[in-house]
Design a protein around this motif. Sequence first.
Motif, short mmCIF file in Angstrom:
data_model
loop_
_atom_site.label_atom_id
_atom_site.label_comp_id
_atom_site.label_asym_id
_atom_site.label_seq_id
_atom_site.Cartn_x
_atom_site.Cartn_y
_atom_site.Cartn_z
N GLY A 88 45.53 101.13 96.78
CA GLY A 88 45.90 101.90 97.96
C GLY A 88 44.77 102.78 98.43
N SER A 89 45.09 103.65 99.37
CA SER A 89 44.11 104.57 99.96
C SER A 89 44.71 105.96 100.01
CB SER A 89 43.71 104.12 101.37
OG SER A 89 43.11 102.84 101.34
N LEU A 90 43.84 106.96 99.94
CA LEU A 90 44.28 108.35 100.01
C LEU A 90 44.34 108.80 101.47
CD1 LEU A 90 42.38 110.09 97.07
CD2 LEU A 90 44.57 108.90 97.07
N LYS A 91 45.28 109.70 101.71
CA LYS A 91 45.49 110.24 103.05
C LYS A 91 45.86 111.70 102.93
CE LYS A 91 48.16 109.40 107.27
NZ LYS A 91 49.24 108.59 107.88
N SER A 92 45.42 112.50 103.88
CA SER A 92 45.75 113.92 103.87
C SER A 92 47.25 114.12 104.02
CB SER A 92 45.03 114.65 105.00
OG SER A 92 43.64 114.48 104.90
N ARG A 93 47.74 115.19 103.38
CA ARG A 93 49.14 115.52 103.58
C ARG A 93 49.39 115.86 105.04
NH1 ARG A 93 52.02 120.55 100.55
NH2 ARG A 93 50.30 121.64 101.57
N GLN A 94 48.46 116.58 105.66
CA GLN A 94 48.49 116.85 107.08
C GLN A 94 47.06 116.73 107.61
OE1 GLN A 94 51.53 120.06 108.39
NE2 GLN A 94 50.71 120.80 106.45
N GLY A 95 46.89 116.03 108.69
CA GLY A 95 45.57 115.87 109.28
C GLY A 95 45.68 115.70 110.78
N GLY A 243 60.75 110.09 93.23
CA GLY A 243 60.65 110.95 92.07
C GLY A 243 59.98 110.30 90.88
N GLN A 244 59.79 108.97 90.90
CA GLN A 244 59.08 108.31 89.81
C GLN A 244 57.60 108.68 89.85
OE1 GLN A 244 59.91 104.16 90.41
NE2 GLN A 244 61.84 104.23 89.29
N GLN A 245 56.93 108.53 88.72
CA GLN A 245 55.52 108.86 88.61
C GLN A 245 54.66 107.61 88.64
OE1 GLN A 245 54.74 111.33 85.21
NE2 GLN A 245 55.70 113.13 86.11
N ALA A 246 53.44 107.79 89.09
CA ALA A 246 52.45 106.72 89.12
C ALA A 246 51.12 107.27 88.65
CB ALA A 246 52.32 106.14 90.54
N GLN A 247 50.38 106.47 87.89
CA GLN A 247 49.06 106.85 87.42
C GLN A 247 48.02 106.29 88.39
OE1 GLN A 247 48.77 108.94 84.86
NE2 GLN A 247 50.99 108.88 84.60
N VAL A 248 47.09 107.14 88.82
CA VAL A 248 46.12 106.77 89.83
C VAL A 248 44.71 106.93 89.27
CG1 VAL A 248 45.32 107.17 92.20
CG2 VAL A 248 47.72 107.56 91.61
N ASP A 249 43.89 105.89 89.42
CA ASP A 249 42.48 105.92 89.06
C ASP A 249 41.65 105.74 90.32
OD1 ASP A 249 43.12 106.13 86.38
OD2 ASP A 249 43.15 103.98 86.08
N MET A 250 40.52 106.45 90.37
CA MET A 250 39.60 106.39 91.50
C MET A 250 38.29 105.75 91.06
SD MET A 250 41.47 107.87 93.78
CE MET A 250 42.99 108.83 93.70
N ASP A 251 37.82 104.77 91.81
CA ASP A 251 36.51 104.20 91.51
C ASP A 251 35.41 105.23 91.70
OD1 ASP A 251 37.82 101.91 91.00
OD2 ASP A 251 37.06 100.77 92.71
N MET A 293 39.64 107.75 100.20
CA MET A 293 39.16 107.18 98.95
C MET A 293 40.02 106.00 98.52
SD MET A 293 38.22 110.68 96.82
CE MET A 293 37.66 109.78 95.38
N PHE A 294 39.37 105.05 97.83
CA PHE A 294 40.06 103.88 97.30
C PHE A 294 40.72 104.25 95.98
CE2 PHE A 294 39.98 100.11 94.55
CZ PHE A 294 40.74 99.24 95.31
N ALA A 295 41.96 103.82 95.81
CA ALA A 295 42.73 104.19 94.62
C ALA A 295 43.34 102.96 93.97
CB ALA A 295 43.85 105.17 94.99
#
Length: 447
Positions: A88-95, A243-251, A293-295
């Motif tokens: 996926g990709s990161l995005k601002s909470r508000q932008g 509400g579930q959790q996910a583990q995220v790694d960034m290149d 960022m790429f996730a």
Amino acid sequence: MAPKVIYATVAVLGIAAASGAAWWYQAKTPASTSVNFAVEGAPPGTGATGPTGAAKGATSSATAVRPPSVESAKVEVMSLTDDTQAVGSLKSRQGVTVRPEVSGRITQLNFRDGDRVRKGQLLVQFDDQLQVAQVKQSQAELSIALANHKRNQDLVAQNFISQRSVEESAANLEVARAKLALSQATAARLKIMAPFDGITGIRTVNVGDYLKDGGDIVNIEDITAVFVDFRLPERFQTKVKKGQQAQVDMDALPGRKFTAIIQAIDPLVDANGRSVGVRACIDNRQNQLRPGMFARVKAVFGERENAKVIPEEAIVPQGGKQYVIKLVDGGDKDIKKTQRVEVKVGIRRPGRVEILEGLSEGDEVVTAGQQRIQKDGTLVKVLELGRPAAQPPVAVGSSGSGVAGGVAASGTSVNTAPKLNPVGTKIGLTPVAKPLTGINPCLEGKS
């Protein structure tokens, strides 16, 4: 006629000599070999004797009944995580990109590139001399209309004027108030305020620029929390929940892991890719992440504490079903009896598979050599595979070319102090993140 008879006689004699030589070669066989053949072919109790023949007959009988050898493993119980991988990709909470609603000339820029701004802070001021003058004019007209209406109210109370004059003055008062509100709104549109708390980007304008309506000025990003948007195959739509959790790694940040909380699931399944959109939120109060960022995301659907697992190579698929060959006691320490069992598999991991039904903890199954087992109840021998001996730890600085305590083996002093870059940060050391305090912005209910 005589030569033909001679030729025929020579041919017959040659054939007879060859036949006699062949018979003599075959008859010339050692006695021990003949005895061995007799022992192998004779039934028990015949006249074949000799120690060599008896030994070979015993070896042949042992070879005929030797059980096949297999490798095995036992059912283990461990903790398994039900998850899947996605990108996926990161995005601002508000932008937002700040743009003016009207054209005008910029007279003030009250921010710098990369500044943190607060909600309602004045960012850009356009030339508003004309609009300010219109506001003052509207205020004067409103004062006159208010005075006229008040005077008419006094006069109508004394019956000097009609009620109609009072109503007209009241209408004029409302018109004056509307003009003032319009002029104030027009002047306010020449002031651009920050819509929310955030960080400004790099501006594209300067003081004195004439900017048309809709032109870009600067972008503002609220990155206290960032969203990670990714897609999952449609078969996971019943597993993924808010509400579930996910583990995220960034290149871009190797070795660092971030925890995201799933906040929204798109109700629409993409008809092209047959996937569902998911949005998760990451606490970014340390400002380590940036939008775009790429996730790499590992969505966690659940965790099983007492999952039964076996090596993946123990599974034998057949006819759309999954089987394993279970080993039961065969009456001898090294000899086991086989039993084919149908199983139901669950989560798969590299080299491992979960067993939901069919086996219990501690059961032993065949992992290699299944092709040698033709039917249930076959006796097999389990091979004991030895483990490689552990390598002794390497002593650092004890001898040779090792270094201990900052002193080389040759006695030369070694400088172990960390180097500094030009701005004073130690090179090669990862900065320690400060502990976070306060409420996680992903749990504040903002969107």
